[in-house]
Scaffold this motif. Structure first.
Motif, mmCIF file in Angstrom:
data_model
loop_
_atom_site.group_PDB
_atom_site.id
_atom_site.type_symbol
_atom_site.label_atom_id
_atom_site.label_comp_id
_atom_site.label_asym_id
_atom_site.label_seq_id
_atom_site.Cartn_x
_atom_site.Cartn_y
_atom_site.Cartn_z
ATOM 1 N N GLU A 1 0.852 -1.195 0.000
ATOM 2 C CA GLU A 1 0.000 0.000 0.000
ATOM 3 C C GLU A 1 0.877 1.230 0.000
ATOM 4 O OE1 GLU A 1 -2.796 -0.066 3.181
ATOM 5 O OE2 GLU A 1 -3.986 -1.604 2.151
ATOM 6 N N VAL A 2 0.638 2.119 -0.942
ATOM 7 C CA VAL A 2 1.380 3.372 -0.963
ATOM 8 C C VAL A 2 0.407 4.500 -0.623
ATOM 9 C CG1 VAL A 2 2.745 4.949 -2.358
ATOM 10 C CG2 VAL A 2 2.923 2.480 -2.704
ATOM 11 N N ALA A 3 0.736 5.201 0.410
ATOM 12 C CA ALA A 3 -0.149 6.294 0.824
ATOM 13 C C ALA A 3 -0.046 7.433 -0.190
ATOM 14 C CB ALA A 3 0.249 6.781 2.215
ATOM 15 N N GLN A 4 -1.197 7.952 -0.618
ATOM 16 C CA GLN A 4 -1.220 9.101 -1.522
ATOM 17 C C GLN A 4 -1.551 10.326 -0.701
ATOM 18 O OE1 GLN A 4 -0.411 8.937 -4.765
ATOM 19 N NE2 GLN A 4 -0.038 6.754 -4.566
ATOM 20 N N THR A 5 -0.675 11.301 -0.747
ATOM 21 C CA THR A 5 -0.885 12.476 0.115
ATOM 22 C C THR A 5 -1.124 13.711 -0.750
ATOM 23 O OG1 THR A 5 1.494 12.764 0.099
ATOM 24 C CG2 THR A 5 0.558 11.604 1.981
ATOM 25 N N GLY B 1 -5.658 8.817 0.547
ATOM 26 C CA GLY B 1 -6.039 7.422 0.340
ATOM 27 C C GLY B 1 -4.776 6.657 -0.007
ATOM 28 N N VAL B 2 -4.936 5.398 -0.398
ATOM 29 C CA VAL B 2 -3.752 4.638 -0.767
ATOM 30 C C VAL B 2 -3.966 4.016 -2.145
ATOM 31 C CG1 VAL B 2 -3.314 4.063 1.642
ATOM 32 C CG2 VAL B 2 -4.481 2.418 0.168
ATOM 33 N N ARG C 1 -2.667 0.437 -4.171
ATOM 34 C CA ARG C 1 -2.018 -0.853 -3.879
ATOM 35 C C ARG C 1 -1.289 -1.340 -5.115
ATOM 36 N NH1 ARG C 1 -7.252 -2.051 -1.962
ATOM 37 N NH2 ARG C 1 -7.486 -1.674 0.275
ATOM 38 N N HIS C 2 -0.093 -1.869 -4.877
ATOM 39 C CA HIS C 2 0.699 -2.410 -5.983
ATOM 40 C C HIS C 2 1.222 -3.777 -5.595
ATOM 41 C CE1 HIS C 2 0.920 1.466 -7.984
ATOM 42 N NE2 HIS C 2 1.039 1.984 -6.772
ATOM 43 N N TRP C 3 1.366 -4.631 -6.592
ATOM 44 C CA TRP C 3 2.056 -5.884 -6.337
ATOM 45 C C TRP C 3 3.555 -5.613 -6.347
ATOM 46 C CZ3 TRP C 3 0.227 -10.085 -4.360
ATOM 47 C CH2 TRP C 3 -1.142 -10.336 -4.467
ATOM 48 N N ARG C 4 4.243 -6.081 -5.329
ATOM 49 C CA ARG C 4 5.693 -5.951 -5.270
ATOM 50 C C ARG C 4 6.307 -7.346 -5.224
ATOM 51 N NH1 ARG C 4 7.127 -0.266 -3.771
ATOM 52 N NH2 ARG C 4 5.424 0.487 -5.047
ATOM 53 N N VAL C 5 7.484 -7.473 -5.772
ATOM 54 C CA VAL C 5 8.144 -8.769 -5.645
ATOM 55 C C VAL C 5 8.694 -8.896 -4.237
ATOM 56 C CG1 VAL C 5 8.735 -9.001 -8.068
ATOM 57 C CG2 VAL C 5 10.323 -7.882 -6.533
ATOM 58 N N GLY C 6 8.556 -10.067 -3.671
ATOM 59 C CA GLY C 6 9.021 -10.320 -2.309
ATOM 60 C C GLY C 6 10.473 -10.761 -2.304
ATOM 61 N N PRO C 7 11.024 -10.970 -1.103
ATOM 62 C CA PRO C 7 12.448 -11.305 -1.001
ATOM 63 C C PRO C 7 12.827 -12.615 -1.695
ATOM 64 C CG PRO C 7 11.352 -11.428 1.137
ATOM 65 C CD PRO C 7 10.401 -10.790 0.209
ATOM 66 N N LEU C 8 11.935 -13.608 -1.690
ATOM 67 C CA LEU C 8 12.301 -14.859 -2.362
ATOM 68 C C LEU C 8 12.474 -14.640 -3.853
ATOM 69 C CD1 LEU C 8 10.331 -17.864 -0.839
ATOM 70 C CD2 LEU C 8 12.764 -17.366 -0.750
ATOM 71 N N VAL D 1 -6.507 7.342 -6.108
ATOM 72 C CA VAL D 1 -6.413 6.444 -4.956
ATOM 73 C C VAL D 1 -7.429 5.325 -5.126
ATOM 74 C CG1 VAL D 1 -5.712 8.318 -3.432
ATOM 75 C CG2 VAL D 1 -8.119 7.649 -3.545
ATOM 76 N N GLU D 2 -7.307 4.279 -4.338
ATOM 77 C CA GLU D 2 -8.292 3.196 -4.379
ATOM 78 C C GLU D 2 -9.563 3.693 -3.689
ATOM 79 O OE1 GLU D 2 -7.322 -0.526 -4.732
ATOM 80 O OE2 GLU D 2 -5.339 0.008 -5.496
ATOM 81 N N THR D 3 -10.691 3.422 -4.350
ATOM 82 C CA THR D 3 -11.961 3.963 -3.859
ATOM 83 C C THR D 3 -12.237 3.558 -2.415
ATOM 84 O OG1 THR D 3 -12.772 3.763 -6.103
ATOM 85 C CG2 THR D 3 -14.413 4.137 -4.383
ATOM 86 N N ASP D 4 -11.958 2.308 -2.082
ATOM 87 C CA ASP D 4 -12.324 1.853 -0.727
ATOM 88 C C ASP D 4 -11.419 2.416 0.350
ATOM 89 O OD1 ASP D 4 -10.233 0.440 -1.732
ATOM 90 O OD2 ASP D 4 -10.756 -1.440 -0.736
ATOM 91 N N THR D 5 -10.386 3.135 -0.032
ATOM 92 C CA THR D 5 -9.514 3.705 0.994
ATOM 93 C C THR D 5 -9.618 5.230 1.013
ATOM 94 O OG1 THR D 5 -7.664 3.940 -0.531
ATOM 95 C CG2 THR D 5 -7.831 1.861 0.656
ATOM 96 N N LEU D 6 -10.548 5.762 0.283
ATOM 97 C CA LEU D 6 -10.710 7.217 0.177
ATOM 98 C C LEU D 6 -10.995 7.808 1.541
ATOM 99 C CD1 LEU D 6 -10.822 9.210 -2.239
ATOM 100 C CD2 LEU D 6 -13.305 9.012 -2.101
ATOM 101 N N ARG D 7 -10.253 8.843 1.917
ATOM 102 C CA ARG D 7 -10.442 9.400 3.267
ATOM 103 C C ARG D 7 -11.034 10.794 3.240
ATOM 104 N NH1 ARG D 7 -5.578 7.972 7.081
ATOM 105 N NH2 ARG D 7 -5.405 5.734 6.659
ATOM 106 N N VAL D 8 -11.295 11.336 2.047
ATOM 107 C CA VAL D 8 -11.811 12.722 1.976
ATOM 108 C C VAL D 8 -13.073 12.723 1.137
ATOM 109 C CG1 VAL D 8 -9.555 13.838 2.203
ATOM 110 C CG2 VAL D 8 -10.383 13.110 -0.052
#
Ligand SMILES: Nc1ncnc2c1ncn2[C@@H]1O[C@H](COP(=O)(O)OP(=O)(O)OP(=O)(O)O)[C@@H](O)[C@H]1O
Ligand SMILES: Nc1ncnc2c1ncn2[C@@H]1O[C@H](COP(=O)(O)OP(=O)(O)OP(=O)(O)O)[C@@H](O)[C@H]1O
Ligand SMILES: [Mg+2]
Ligand SMILES: [Mg+2]
Lengths: 242, 322, 244, 322, 244
Positions: free
Chosen positions: D52-56, D110-111, D113-120, D90-97
Motif C-alpha cells: 500500500e502506498v499512501a497518496q498524500t 487514500g492509498v 495498492r501495488h504488487w511488489r516482488v518479495g524477497p524470495l 487512490v483506491e476507492t475503498d480507501t478514500l479518506r476525503v
C-alpha cells in the motif's frame, strides 16, 4: 577522516539480519529492527549523505569492517576483550544476558542453568555468538553443539534432540512465543550480563568519540527509550515481520 | 619449418617463475594495503597446544620425600589417616611442595604438561573421516543406482532417474537440513550418522552418473564377446565391464571425491564441527580472520593434493594393460 | 546341427524400419562349413548374431543341436557356450593377459579348475601358434595375433559350432593368411562352421556351401564351385564382378 | 529365450507409481511425527505482496471533486495559494476525503495498492543473474585456460595447471573471501563484481578441465586432415576441433553450470542476498523453517530442470550430424 | 616435384626408440605415380606424413616443388595446401555437410568467395560421382562414398601433389573399386601421386615406380613390372608371397 567521508558518501552499516529484535528482515525483505532504527538516527546525527544497510553474513562481518567495506558494525555485537584486539568498540548501548530455553520434559528437573552442568545434557547455541562463549564457560560439563542459525537450535530443542538452547534473552523471549508455547520452558533469568556495542575499525578516535557522543545524546533526549520501547517492550513489530 | 628442433625450454620455465614471483609480491603488497594486523603466531596453538593438568594430593597427609628425576619429580606422600603411600609425578619446575610439608586433600602439588590436539587438527580429522565414510557409502549407492539407471526395468530406471535428478537439482545444504531435521528426527538418527547419510546420498547421485557413463563407454563388443562365451549378464558386468569401466571412472570419481571433501563443510549446519567450522569458531573468538582462512585453505589443498598424487599413482598402475 | 526357419529380424529406429534378416530358412549339418557372402548391409552379421541369440529376433525359429533358442524355456547362456563366435574386431578383453582371456570363461562358465583351464588354454594357444605371448596384454599383439587369440578363446569352451563374422577384414594383408590357416585347420578337423567373409579363396577351398545374401534375404545357396563359376542371380553376378 | 516378446511394461510403471506414493505417504507421516506446526500460508507473501502506498496531498488546498471510477477514484484538488489543479488517484475503498474537504499538505487522501516482488523472488533473481554472468565469464576463462593447458608453451601450461589445481583444491568459500576482502579491497571492487569474479574464477577452473578433455577427445585425424589442407593451428581449432568438442562438452558443462547455481549461494558471505540467503533471513524472522527450505529447494529444482530441458533440446539439435 | 634426401624420423617412447623412417632418399617427378608398399609398421605412413610436414622429422631434407620444408623460413601451411592428403579413415569433418567439407578449406585457406568455392566443390563432387549427396552429413554415407568426398576435398585446394595413405583398406571389398577408379582417373590426368596401398592391381596398372619399405628403409625401387615379377630383395619376395 572517516567523518568527512561519511558526510560525503553516506554511512555504511554492516549487520546480519538474523538477530531478533536487533535486526531482522521483514516480509518485504527490508532490514528492520532496533539497530537499523538507531543507525537511522546516527546517520542524521553525523550528517551523513545517506544510510546504507549492508546485510553481511556473520563470517564476513569483521573482514568487511577491516577492509573498509562498511564504516561500522551495528549488529548486536557483544563486547569482548578478544574482539577488542581487532576492532574498537563504542560504549555499550545495551546490556543483555544469556537465558535458557529448555525442553519441556525437563521442566522441574532443571531449574537454572547450573543444573544443566552435567555430562548427560546436550546444550546448543549459535555459532560464533556470545551465547556459545557463555555456554562453554558457564556450563562446561554439558555436551555443546553449535548451530548456524538460532532457528535450528530452537527447533532441535523443540524436537528434543538437545536439552537446552542458550541465547540472549530478547531472542529467547520471541522464540518462546513463536515456537515454544507448550513445547519449551523458558528460564528467563539471565545468568550473564553482556555489554553490546558498535564496532568500528581501529585507529580512529575522532569517529569513536562521535558515536559515543551520539549515544549520550539519544539517551538524554529520549529517542533511545522510545526505540527500546518499540522493539523490546512491544511485539507490534512482529506483525510486520511475519 | 618441419625439422624437429629441440628448442630450449628453460626460458619459458624462467618466465613462469618470474610470473609466479610477481603474483606472490602482488599478494604481499595487497596484504600491506589492507589495514590488517597479521598475527601468525596465534595459529600454531590451534593445531596442538601444551595443556597443564594440575596434580593434587589424593588425601590429607605429609610429603615424605621429593625425588627429583630430571624434568619430572616423584613426590612420595603418606596419608595422615594411615594407609599406603602414594607417588605423584609432576614437572620439577612447577613443584609447589618440599620434603616434609603437610598437605590437605586436593591441594595442588604441581602440574604435568601434555600436548593436546587443537581444534584445527580435530576439525581436519572430522572432515577426513566424514568424507571417507560418505565417499565409500556413496560409491556403493552410486554403483547400485548407476546399474539401475541402465537397467531395462522401468521401475528401477524411473527410481534411479528420480533420485539422481532430485539430488542434483537441489542444494546440498537443503538436503542435509531435511535429512537431519526430518528423516533424522523420525528415525532418531545421530547427527554424525545423518550427516554421513546425507553426504552419501548426495555424492551417490553424482557417482551414479559417472558410473553409468563409464559403463556405457566400454565398447559393446566387450559385452557381446563375453555373452557369446556363455557368461550371464552379472558375470559379464563383474568380470568384463566393471573392471574396464573402473579405470575410466577413476579420474572423475577422484574429482567428485575432492569436491565431496569441500562440500562436507556444509554439515556444520547440523552442528558437526569439521575443518571449516572449527576455522570459523576460532575466527569468531580470536578474529584472526585471514590467518585462519589461509591456513584452512592450505589444509584443504594439502588433502586434495595428496589425493591427486594417489590418483596419479593409481592411474599409472592401471596403464599397464594399455 | 543348426536349423533356421523363417528367421525375421527387424530394426526400427530414426523413423525407418530395416528388415535386416527377412524370412531366412537354411540349415548347417554337423561338420559342414558354410560361407555367407553379400554386399555391406545385406544382413550377414545380423543373421550370424541371431544364431547364438546375440540379437533377439522378431519371428521364426533357430534350433541349435536340437534346442530351440526362441523358446522361453531355453537358457540362452547354456546354448551360447556351445556356440563359439569370432568377431571382426577381435573384442579381446584388454584388461586381461592373453592367457587370462582364454581361461576366464572356462573358469566362470564351465567352472573348470585353474590348472585345468590353464592347460587347455596353453594347448589351444600352441595350436593357433601364439603360446609364447601367453603373458602379454592384447594391446601388445598385432591384429593377426589378436584374432588367433580370439579363436583360441572361443575354442576353449569346446563349442559344437563356430561362427566367424569377417574375421580377417580388420587385418593387414600380410596377417590374413595366418588367421585363415587356423580356420582351415579347424575345418579339416571337422568343426561345424558358419563364416561371413570376403575371402573368396577361403570360400572356394574350404566351404561346402556358399550363401549369398542381399537386403536380408538368402538369394543363392550353392556349392562354391557352382556359385563362383555360374551364379544364377543377377545381383550375385554383379557383386562377384565388383569383388573379384 | 531369444525371441523378442514385447513384454508389458505397465506393471513396472505401476510399481513405480506405488513406490512413489509410498514415499510420499512416508514423508507426510514424518511431518506429522515431527513436532512441527506447518504454516504454509505464510509462504506466498515472500514471492509477491500487495503493497500500500499512501497518496498524500501535494499542497494545502481544497478537494474540488472526487470522481469515482470503479476501484479507483480521481481526486481533484485546488491549492489555497492559487495555481493549477492536481489530480490524485487512490483506491476507492480507501478514500479518506469527501468533496469540498479542506486538506493540508502531506495529509493522506487514500492509498494505492501495488504488487511488489518479495524477497524470495528477488533472491531467485540474484541467484539466476549472478550464475549466468559468472557462468558466461567462467566459460571464457575456461576456454582460454583449457587451451593453455594443452599448449606446448611450458609457461602457459604451468600457469594453467597452477590455477586449476589451486582453485579445485580449496573451498569456494575461502576463495570468495580472499577475492573480495583482498583483491577486492586493493582494486576497490564492488561486491557484486567481486562475487561474480570469484565465482567465474572458480567455475573457470572446472570448465578448463572439461574443455581440455573435450578437445582431447576429438580424434587426432580431424586435426591432421585440417592441417593437411593448409589450415593454421588457430583455424583448425576454430573451424574443426572446437565445434566438435562443443557438442561433447555440453553435458558436463551443463552439469557444472547446475553446480554453479547451487554453489553461488556462498556469495552471501560477502553480503549478496541470493536465494539461499533470503531463505535463511526469512526463516529467522518467520520461524517457518521447513516451509521455506522446501520452497527454496523447489525453486532450485525448477531452475535446474529448466536447464536440463534446455540441454536436452540442444543435444537433440546437435545430433543432426550423427 | 618431390625430393627426399636422407630423411630420418625417430619415435621415442615407453623406453624404446623406433627408427620409423631410416635414411630414405628418393624423388617423385612431376606427373609420376609412385606406390609405396611394405609390411605393417615398416614406416610407410610415417614417410608419407613427413612429406607434408605432418610429422616433424629428425634429420634430412624434403623439397616440395623447390621449397625445403625443413627450413625454418618455410611457412608449412603454405606448403601443405599444395600437397593434398587422403587418409585411411577418411577423416571427414562430421559436423559439416559434404559440400561444407569441400568448401571450408577453400574459403578459410584459399580465401575464395562462397559462390566460387561452391562451384568448385560441386564440379569436384560430380567428378568423383557423388554430387547428389552434397547436402548429406558424412555419417550418412558409405565408406566408399566418404573416401571419394575426402579426395574431392583434397583436390579442391588445387594441390600439385596428392598423397594417399591406404585409401581403400578401411573399405568393404565392393567399395574398393569405386575409389580406385577415381584415383586411376587422377593419374591419367597427370597428377603427381604417392600412394601407400595394398592393392597390387592398382600398382601394376597405374604406378610408374614401386618402393618397397621395411623397418624404415626403402629396400627396392623399381617399375611394377619388374618388382612384381622378379623382386630382388628376399624380404620383398617373402612379402609378396604372403599377400598375393
Ligand atoms: N543395431 C542396429 N540398429 C539399427 N539398424 C541396424 C543395427 N544393426 C544393423 N542394422 C541394419 O541392419 C542391416 C543389416 O546389417 P548387418 O550389419 O547385418 O549387415 P552386414 O551384411 O553384416 O554388413 P557388413 O558387411 O557391413 O558387416 C543394415 O541395413 C544395418 O544398417
Ligand atoms: N606416434 C608414434 N609414436 C611412437 N611410435 C610410432 C608412432 N607412429 C608410428 N610409430 C612406430 O613407427 C613405426 C612405423 O609406423 P608406420 O605407421 O609408419 O608404419 P606403416 O608402414 O604405415 O604400417 P601400417 O601398414 O600398419 O599402417 C612402427 O613401428 C610404429 O610402431
Ligand atoms: Mg557385418
Ligand atoms: Mg600406415
Amino acid at each position: 577522516g572517516k567523518l568527512e567521508q561519511i558526510k560525503k558518501d553516506g554511512l555504511r552499516v554492516c549487520l546480519e539480519p538474523a538477530y531478533m529484535p536487533f535486526e531482522i528482515t521483514n516480509k518485504r525483505g527490508e532490514i528492520v529492527g532496533f539497530d537499523p532504527d538507531l543507525a537511522e538516527l546516527m546517520a542524521q546525527d553525523l550528517g551523513a549523505a545517506k544510510l546504507e544497510l549492508v546485510s553481511t553474513a556473520w563470517d564476513g562481518i569483521i573482514p568487511a569492517l577491516i577492509t573498509n567495506k562498511c564504516d561500522i558494525i551495528m549488529s548486536g555485537m557483544t563486547i569482548t576483550a578478544e574482539r577488542a584486539k581487532t576492532v574498537d568498540f563504542s560504549e555499550p548501548y545495551m546490556l543483555v544476558g544469556q537465558t535458557v530455553l529448555l525442553r519441556k520434559e525437563l521442566a522441574g528437573k532443571v531449574k537454572s542453568y547450573k543444573d544443566l552442568d552435567n555430562k548427560k545434557y546436550k546444550i546448543a547455541s549459535k555459532l560464533g555468538t556470545t551465547g556459545e562463549i557463555a555456554a562453554k564457560k558457564h556450563i562446561p560439563k554439558a555436551q555443546y553443539f553449535s548451530y548456524e542459525t538460532e532457528a535450528e537450535g530452537v527447533m532441535e530443542t523443540v524436537n528434543g534432540r538437545v536439552d537446552a538452547f542458550v541465547y540472549d534473552s530478547p531472542y529467547n523471549l520471541v522464540a518462546n512465543v513463536q515456537r515454544g508455547e507448550g513445547r519449551l520452558v523458558f528460564l528467563d533469568e539471565p545468568f550473564t550480563t553482556e555489554p553490546i556495542g558498535w564496532a568500528i575499525a581501529q585507529g580512529d578516535p575522532e569517529f569513536l568519540k562521535a558515536i559515543n557522543g551520539f549515544l549520550v545524546k539519544i539517551k538524554k533526549d529520549g529517542a533511545y527509550v522510545k526505540l527500546h520501547q518499540k522493539w523490546f517492550k512491544n511485539t507490534d513489530w512482529l506483525q510486520d515481520v511475519q | 619449418m618441419s625439422l624437429k628442433r629441440r628448442s630450449a625450454q628453460w626460458p619459458w620455465h624462467g618466465l613462469l617463475v618470474v610470473i609466479l614471483l610477481g603474483l606472490a609480491i602482488g599478494l604481499w603488497m595487497a596484504t600491506k594495503q589492507v589495514n590488517y594486523e597479521w598475527r601468525w603466531e596465534r595459529v600454531p596453538q590451534y593445531f596442538a597446544y601444551h595443556d597443564e593438568v594440575a596434580q593434587t594430593a589424593p588425601f590429607t597427609g605429609r610429603i615424605v620425600k621429593v625425588h627429583p628425576d630430571g624434568a619430572y619429580s616423584q613426590v612420595e606422600m603418606i596419608p595422615d589417616a594411615g594407609g599406603s603411600r602414594a607417588i605423584i609425578t609432576v614437572e620439577t619446575d612447577t613443584l609447589r611442595v618440599a620434603d616434609g610439608a603437610q598437605v590437605t586433600e586436593d591441594q595442588e602439588i604441581g602440574v604435568t604438561r601434555h600436548w593436546r590436539v587443537g581444534p584445527l587438527t580435530e576439525g581436519l580429522w572430522v572432515t577426513i573421516w566424514i568424507s571417507f565414510a560418505s565417499g565409500f557409502i556413496g560409491l556403493i549407492i552410486g554403483l547400485v543406482t548407476g546399474l539401475c539407471r541402465i537397467s531395462k526395468n522401468p521401475a528401477l530406471r524411473g527410481l534411479a532417474v528420480l533420485y539422481i535428478e532430485l539430488i542434483r537439482g537441489t542444494p546440498l545444504l537443503v538436503q542435509i537440513f531435511i535429512f537431519y531435521f526430518f528423516i533424522g528426527t523420525v528415525l532418531n538418527l545421530d547427527r554424525t550418522v545423518a550427516g554421513i547419510g546425507a553426504l552419501s546420498l548426495f555424492v551417490g547421485a553424482y557417482t551414479a552418473e559417472i558410473i553409468r557413463a563409464g559403463i556405457q563407454s566400454i565398447p559393446k563388443g566387450q559385452t557381446e564377446a563375453a555373452r557369446s562365451l556363455g557368461m550371464s549378464t552379472a558375470e559379464t558386468m563383474i568380470h568384463i565391464v566393471l573392471p574396464q569401466a573402473f579405470k575410466r571412472v577413476l579420474p572423475p570419481l577422484a574429482g567428485q571425491f575432492i569436491s565431496l571433501i569441500k562440500d562436507s563443510s556444509l554439515v556444520s549446519v547440523i552442528a558437526i564441527t569439521d575443518l571449516t567450522k572449527s576455522g570459523r569458531e576460532i575466527i569468531t573468538s580470536s578474529f584472526a580472520t585471514f590467518e585462519i582462512w589461509f591456513t584452512v585453505a592450505l589444509l584443504y589443498l594439502l588433502i586434495t593434493s595428496v589425493l591427486s598424487q594417489l590418483l596419479f599413482w593409481l592411474e599409472r598402475r592401471f596403464a599397464r594393460s594399455d | 546341427m543348426i536349423e533356421v526357419k523363417n528367421l525375421l529380424k527387424i530394426f526400427e529406429g530414426r523413423g525407418q524400419v530395416v528388415r535386416a534378416v527377412d524370412d531366412v530358412s537354411t540349415q548347417v549339418a554337423k561338420g559342414e562349413v558354410v560361407v555367407v557372402i553379400g554386399p555391406s548391409g545385406s544382413g550377414k552379421s545380423t543373421f550370424l548374431r541371431c544364431l547364438n541369440g546375440l540379437e533377439e529376433f522378431d519371428d521364426g525359429q533357430v534350433i541349435i543341436d536340437g534346442i530351440d533358442i526362441a523358446s522361453s524355456a531355453t537358457n540362452l547362456n547354456a546354448v551360447r557356450r556351445e556356440v563359439g563366435m569370432v568377431f571382426q574386431h577381435f573384442n579381446l578383453f584388454p584388461h586381461k593377459t592373453v592367457l587370462e582371456n582364454v581361461t576366464l570363461a572356462q573358469r566362470v562358465v564351465r567352472k573348470r579348475k585353474a590348472a585345468e583351464a590353464k592347460d587347455k588354454a596353453m594347448a589351444l594357444l600352441t595350436k593357433v601358434g601364439i603360446a609364447e605371448k601367453a603373458n602379454e596384454y592384447p594391446s601388445r599383439l598385432s591384429g593377426g595375433q589378436q584374432q588367433r587369440v580370439a579363436i583360441a578363446r572361443a575354442l576353449a569352451m569346446d563349442p559344437k559350432v563356430m561362427l566367424f563374422d569377417e574375421p580377417t577384414s580388420a587385418l593387414d594383408p600380410e596377417m590374413v593368411g595366418e588367421v585363415l590357416d587356423v580356420m582351415k585347420q579347424l575345418a579339416r578337423e571337422g568343426m561345424t562352421m558358419a563364416v561371413v567373409t570376403h575371402e573368396m579363396g577361403f570360400a572356394r577351398e574350404v566351404a561346402q556351401r556358399v550363401l549369398f545374401m542381399d537386403v536380408g534375404k538368402v538369394l543363392e545357396d550353392a556349392p562354391p564351385a557352382e556359385f563362383f563359376t555360374a551364379p544364377k542371380e543377377p545381383r550375385a553376378q554383379a557383386f562377384l564382378k565388383q569383388v573379384l
